[in-house]
Design a protein around this motif. Structure first.
Motif, PDB file in Angstrom:
ATOM      1  N   CYS A  85     140.144  21.450  88.417  1.00  0.00           N
ATOM      2  CA  CYS A  85     138.856  21.525  88.984  1.00  0.00           C
ATOM      3  C   CYS A  85     138.225  22.623  88.135  1.00  0.00           C
ATOM      4  N   ALA A  86     138.801  23.587  87.489  1.00  0.00           N
ATOM      5  CA  ALA A  86     137.968  24.479  86.622  1.00  0.00           C
ATOM      6  C   ALA A  86     137.414  23.736  85.246  1.00  0.00           C
ATOM      7  N   MET A  87     138.196  22.879  84.785  1.00  0.00           N
ATOM      8  CA  MET A  87     137.672  21.955  83.557  1.00  0.00           C
ATOM      9  C   MET A  87     136.347  21.277  84.084  1.00  0.00           C
ATOM     10  N   HIS A  88     136.261  20.733  85.089  1.00  0.00           N
ATOM     11  CA  HIS A  88     135.091  20.035  85.728  1.00  0.00           C
ATOM     12  C   HIS A  88     134.186  20.850  86.048  1.00  0.00           C
ATOM     13  N   MET A  89     134.118  21.928  86.599  1.00  0.00           N
ATOM     14  CA  MET A  89     133.126  22.941  86.965  1.00  0.00           C
ATOM     15  C   MET A  89     132.507  23.606  85.687  1.00  0.00           C
ATOM     16  N   GLY A  90     133.447  23.791  84.856  1.00  0.00           N
ATOM     17  CA  GLY A  90     132.818  24.298  83.437  1.00  0.00           C
ATOM     18  C   GLY A  90     132.191  23.196  82.571  1.00  0.00           C
ATOM     19  N   ARG A  91     132.434  21.873  83.043  1.00  0.00           N
ATOM     20  CA  ARG A  91     131.378  21.083  82.439  1.00  0.00           C
ATOM     21  C   ARG A  91     130.274  21.039  83.089  1.00  0.00           C
ATOM     22  N   VAL A  92     130.183  21.096  84.352  1.00  0.00           N
ATOM     23  CA  VAL A  92     129.024  21.325  85.087  1.00  0.00           C
ATOM     24  C   VAL A  92     128.039  22.546  84.706  1.00  0.00           C
ATOM     25  N   ARG A 141     125.663  12.667  85.827  1.00  0.00           N
ATOM     26  CA  ARG A 141     126.853  13.058  85.197  1.00  0.00           C
ATOM     27  C   ARG A 141     127.335  14.320  85.891  1.00  0.00           C
ATOM     28  N   MET A 142     126.333  15.621  86.293  1.00  0.00           N
ATOM     29  CA  MET A 142     126.942  16.752  86.801  1.00  0.00           C
ATOM     30  C   MET A 142     127.610  16.224  88.351  1.00  0.00           C
ATOM     31  N   GLN A 143     126.918  15.180  88.871  1.00  0.00           N
ATOM     32  CA  GLN A 143     127.304  14.702  90.037  1.00  0.00           C
ATOM     33  C   GLN A 143     128.725  14.333  90.139  1.00  0.00           C
ATOM     34  N   LYS A 144     128.995  13.514  89.302  1.00  0.00           N
ATOM     35  CA  LYS A 144     130.317  12.846  88.985  1.00  0.00           C
ATOM     36  C   LYS A 144     131.317  13.859  88.711  1.00  0.00           C
ATOM     37  N   GLU A 145     130.846  14.980  88.034  1.00  0.00           N
ATOM     38  CA  GLU A 145     131.993  16.033  87.511  1.00  0.00           C
ATOM     39  C   GLU A 145     132.279  16.682  88.865  1.00  0.00           C
ATOM     40  N   ILE A 146     131.448  17.017  89.697  1.00  0.00           N
ATOM     41  CA  ILE A 146     131.371  17.798  90.839  1.00  0.00           C
ATOM     42  C   ILE A 146     132.442  17.019  91.884  1.00  0.00           C
ATOM     43  N   GLY A 147     132.005  15.645  91.968  1.00  0.00           N
ATOM     44  CA  GLY A 147     133.094  14.756  92.620  1.00  0.00           C
ATOM     45  C   GLY A 147     134.516  14.884  92.075  1.00  0.00           C
ATOM     46  N   GLN A 148     134.791  14.933  90.791  1.00  0.00           N
ATOM     47  CA  GLN A 148     135.915  14.846  90.181  1.00  0.00           C
ATOM     48  C   GLN A 148     136.715  16.380  90.518  1.00  0.00           C
ATOM     49  N   ALA A 149     135.936  17.504  90.476  1.00  0.00           N
ATOM     50  CA  ALA A 149     136.248  18.738  90.669  1.00  0.00           C
ATOM     51  C   ALA A 149     136.622  18.626  92.280  1.00  0.00           C
TER      52      ALA A 149
END
Length: 93
Positions: free
Chosen positions: A71-78, A51-59
């Motif tokens: 990007c900030a939203m996805h990095m916050g999720r990571v 899941r973290m790798q997916k969020e990093i890809g989206q960021a």
């Protein structure tokens, strides 16, 4: 007068409350993304890592298109996922 003092106090308190969390985050830059990605790669394989790798890809996609808010939203999720405890294996190991 009292309301403006109260409002200023609340603004200062919220800045202190959210300051350290945002300072820990790597940020939406190619360097921050690279550091975060290498830290995630060092983790053992798990559904949370995927899941973290997916969020990093989206960021990364958001950085490429200039969407810094996304990007900030996805990095916050990571960041939040990195603080989560790993789930226990059904086998108990």
């Amino acid at each position: 007068m009292k309301f403006s003092i109260f409002a200023a106090t609340m603004v200062a308190a919220s800045a202190l409350a959210f300051g350290p969390a945002s300072a820990k985050m790597m940020g939406c830059s190619s360097e921050g993304l690279t550091k975060t990605e290498s830290a995630v790669e060092a983790m053992p394989d798990s559904p949370n890592k995927m899941r973290m790798q997916k969020e990093i890809g989206q960021a990364n996609t958001d950085i490429s298109t200039g969407n810094m808010r996304g990007c900030a939203m996805h990095m916050g999720r990571v960041e939040r996922m990195s603080m989560m405890k790993p789930a226990m294996n059904p086998s108990g190991m």
